[in-house]
Design an enzyme around this catalytic site. Sequence first.
Site, PDB file in Angstrom:
ATOM      1  N   ASN A   1      10.153   4.490   3.319  1.00 48.76           N
ATOM      2  CA  ASN A   1      11.568   4.902   3.237  1.00 48.76           C
ATOM      3  C   ASN A   1      11.633   6.288   3.862  1.00 48.76           C
ATOM      4  O   ASN A   1      10.867   7.037   3.730  1.00 48.76           O
ATOM      5  CB  ASN A   1      11.899   5.033   1.759  1.00 48.76           C
ATOM      6  CG  ASN A   1      11.443   3.676   0.947  1.00 48.76           C
ATOM      7  OD1 ASN A   1      11.447   2.793   1.234  1.00 48.76           O
ATOM      8  ND2 ASN A   1      10.387   4.185   0.051  1.00 48.76           N
TER       9      ASN A   1
ATOM     10  N   GLU B   1       2.769   5.815   7.420  1.00 42.20           N
ATOM     11  CA  GLU B   1       3.996   5.812   7.168  1.00 42.20           C
ATOM     12  C   GLU B   1       4.809   6.857   7.973  1.00 42.20           C
ATOM     13  O   GLU B   1       6.135   6.623   8.197  1.00 42.20           O
ATOM     14  CB  GLU B   1       4.040   6.108   5.709  1.00 42.20           C
ATOM     15  CG  GLU B   1       3.400   5.160   4.821  1.00 42.20           C
ATOM     16  CD  GLU B   1       3.611   3.745   5.135  1.00 42.20           C
ATOM     17  OE1 GLU B   1       4.801   3.377   5.550  1.00 42.20           O
ATOM     18  OE2 GLU B   1       2.757   2.803   4.913  1.00 42.20           O
TER      19      GLU B   1
ATOM     20  N   HIS C   1       6.210   5.656  11.194  1.00 43.54           N
ATOM     21  CA  HIS C   1       7.308   4.577  10.904  1.00 43.54           C
ATOM     22  C   HIS C   1       8.351   5.607  10.980  1.00 43.54           C
ATOM     23  O   HIS C   1       9.748   4.961  11.385  1.00 43.54           O
ATOM     24  CB  HIS C   1       7.193   4.281   9.591  1.00 43.54           C
ATOM     25  CG  HIS C   1       6.582   2.624   9.446  1.00 43.54           C
ATOM     26  ND1 HIS C   1       6.802   1.689  10.515  1.00 43.54           N
ATOM     27  CD2 HIS C   1       5.645   2.274   8.848  1.00 43.54           C
ATOM     28  CE1 HIS C   1       5.980   0.637  10.365  1.00 43.54           C
ATOM     29  NE2 HIS C   1       5.471   0.910   9.262  1.00 43.54           N
TER      30      HIS C   1
ATOM     31  N   GLY D   1       0.805  -1.349   0.057  1.00 43.64           N
ATOM     32  CA  GLY D   1      -0.099   0.088   0.029  1.00 43.64           C
ATOM     33  C   GLY D   1       1.000   1.305  -0.114  1.00 43.64           C
ATOM     34  O   GLY D   1       0.621   2.061  -0.686  1.00 43.64           O
ATOM     35  N   ALA D   2       1.743   1.488   0.777  1.00 40.70           N
ATOM     36  CA  ALA D   2       2.711   2.322   0.902  1.00 40.70           C
ATOM     37  C   ALA D   2       4.225   1.908   1.517  1.00 40.70           C
ATOM     38  O   ALA D   2       4.023   0.888   2.377  1.00 40.70           O
ATOM     39  CB  ALA D   2       2.082   3.683   1.567  1.00 40.70           C
TER      40      ALA D   2
END
Length: 954
Positions: free
Chosen positions: A314, A347, A350, A310-311
């Site tokens: 990085n 994200e 993260h 999905g994503a």
Amino acid sequence: MKGTNMAVLPYTSIVILLGTATCILSQEPSEAVLNYRLRPIYRPHLYQINLTVPSSAFTPTDNAYSGIVNITFSVVDNSSSIIELHVDREYLQVQSVVFGNGEQNIDVSQNISFNDDTDIMTIGNQSIVVGKNYTLEITFGGLLSTTDMNGFYKSSYTDVNGTTKYLATTQFQPTSARRAFPCFDEPALKAKFDINIKLPTGMLALSNTLRNSSTIVTTELQEVQFERTPTMSTYLIAFVISDFDCTNAPTMVDNVPHQVCSRQEASSSRSWAEEIGPKVLASLNNYTQIGYGESMGKLDQIAIPDFSAGAMENWGLVTYREAYLLWDPEESSNRYKQYVATIISHELAHQWFGNLVTMQWWSETFLNEGFATFFEYFTTHDVLPEWELDKQYVIDVVQNALRFDVLESIQPLQSNVSTTKEVFAKFNTISYHKGGSIFRMIEHIMGAANFRSGLQAYLKSHRYNNTVPEDLWTELNKTTDLSYSNLPEPLDVVLDSWIKKTGFPLVKATLNGSTVTLTQSRFLLSGNTSSTSEWFIPITYTTSTDENKFASTSPREWLKPNSAVNITLSGNESWIILNNHMTGFYRVNYDSTLWDRIGKALRTENFGDIHEVNRAQIIDDLFNLARTNQVRYSEVFGLIEFLNEDASYFSWTPALNGFSFLLERVGRESDLGQKISSHLLSLMTNLYESTPIRHSNESDQIYTLKQVLAQSWACYLGHPNCTQQLRTLYSEYKINGSRPNKNLRDAVYCTALRHSNDSSDWEFLWNKYLNATLATEKSTILNSLGCSTNEILLEGYLNMTLNDTSGIRSQDRYTVFLSVLSRNTVGIDVAARFMMANYAEIIEKYQSMNSLTNMLMSLANKFTTQQEINMLKNFTESSNLKEEYVTVVNSAISTAEANLKWMQQFEDDLYTYYEISNSTTNPPPTSTNGGISANTGTNIVALLVVISLFSCYN
Ligand SMILES: [Zn+2]
């Protein structure tokens, strides 16, 4: 990484349960545990990566690039004379290796060997000692992958002029950095990176950090140097070379430049991400008290046309599927608006939980993904409280994990993995949803402020480093207030049972005089309660006389292993309900007296003041207790009668999950299926009428989600008024081009196709798909095309997934399969035939590690007849399947057999409830809505059920 399985809508409008999900239920211990891991002696310090990606790589025929990587490293042990690192030789050709020992550079190219199973390259006979720095300079040729979306791979799109444009992009998590450049490819082997890329002039290169310099090398090539990265893991490195452009977010947080990038034609759909991204970043800065800018000088979020997950988080360059970043206010639904916001939160969380502090090894994937799931909802909730994501968390995350974690063979949160396949398999519902549920439970055990202080200390003391769960407990222990948490043992002891044991407990409450006694056992799908696993369970409860109903979530009692808890009632209470707001990761069953009292309260005004989240809890627990034969369905239906009056989105989501399971088992068109459908339709009258088709209220997120839920279900169940209205909307679209309301599009498309015998209706929508440029619209249409009941159209649709020029992207192939399989009964046979006839090509074309596995498991979940089981058995015998797939087929057969057994066990109870005779000789009546053809061979209904045991993430 965020999986593509955010199918929180378990109904007819849905779906995105695809991707490279690896649904391994049990992992045999790896035979060669050590061989897949590098010996723990290497300490890389700096990578200098130089890549040359020429213009020929951006053509349809050539995929070659070249590179030189220079790695500085040391060792912490003198015991070895060999050096190991990762190279995937399917993509990289090592040309030379020069070893530098501080005194001289030695060409060791003749001294290397490879193991292509473990991807480990070994350089022999070198003297390496502690205390010295060494270098390795490796020259290599590389190939961009065109067969899957991992490593350094090629993607493409068609621009406004109809020209195909190519881009090169990366996806390294968990083990694919070694496909792009030689490296020590394990998360704990962190280093700094200098990345330098030569690329065609006129193209844009992005990587984790800001551009340091950009120079023209030749008329065709430019060279871009990026700033040195912070100390980080290899799987978080990223680079994208494209002709995209970017826009700056309107607000900068802490002076960090923040861009949203995509193909240029999609620039108008970036504004929601530009608006919400900085708010999410500011919220996380505030929560963690560590500024994002302390480690990274910029943040780019980029939409990639072909993307398997999905994503991906990085560091500094977050990559997304287009549908999860690009949102058009006129055309994209509220559900997608929520996806974009929550996935950005996932994200960006993260960036701290995963990037700044990383789990030691993939055995603890939940330290990354559990936290990301937690903040996916709660950071978004902080920014947009009106979306009530704190409550959505319970029905999407906690209840989904509880439905999943019910097999004897399921793995605990922390379990050893070694091979690449095992590592991929850790990206599953347990790591994401159980992990997230346990973190929410800890937050409520400790209290939000103490939990947050503990997390801040954890991040601070382990930044740029790696952790195991014990590191987290150590910090949380320090900020635990013993009197608040009422702990029976230190926090780490209490939590150990939740992390290392498989499954979760069922708490049983029994009334004896004025005492309620609580005991525990493991909740298993088999109904087996003999398991010895026991937990430290935080107990909260509310009684009818409590003033502050359900508000307190600090533990009032602890139910410990091998003991019981007694709660003494004063005698004035008319009911007691355990697990306030479902903050504990467990289910509750009561004896019949206590259930009766709860049932009575729910039928009084305002549902006896029982909170909607606890109503959701009661409903979900009841359906799952019935499923495992611990409460009778007839009792469940009596207890949930209050749904007549209840129009809460939170009550109805688990209710529809429960009914969905039943309909799937008995068959929507069977006699029993029709009784259940009528029952459900009558129960949802109030819900349906409170969300009329023509009354939209986009600014109210929960209303909109509820409207979609109610309308999709009513039409699916054959509500005549609903069906007629949605079909009219489709005709209007077809005849005069007036587009249906963006939120109801899936329901409109699906209902129209389900009831149409006119193939031009299907072709109309297919053409809309081909011409759509917005990813959310494309995705909605793909999900709806499987609603047709025309077998020839469905077969043709599936065949298009094997055709590279059909217009269906490889990332979407599995979506198409699921749409056909899940959205109506006819599709199950069509999907099964397709899978069996084309399995070899599917393995090649569907481009994910476990697509065939996922297909088999999805199919098996729909199977309930002996005929279908025989079909699977014949398939194993007649096809030349590899051993690993034979195991999966056998697993699928067991699942289908369990379904059959379930049916035999429960149909009497259901028949009795609906007062119809259990006669198997009666032919099933024709479908009441005229659209779904009765299919006696396939007693299965067409819903995508998130409760699928085998749905899982990447
Ligand atoms: Zn993630």
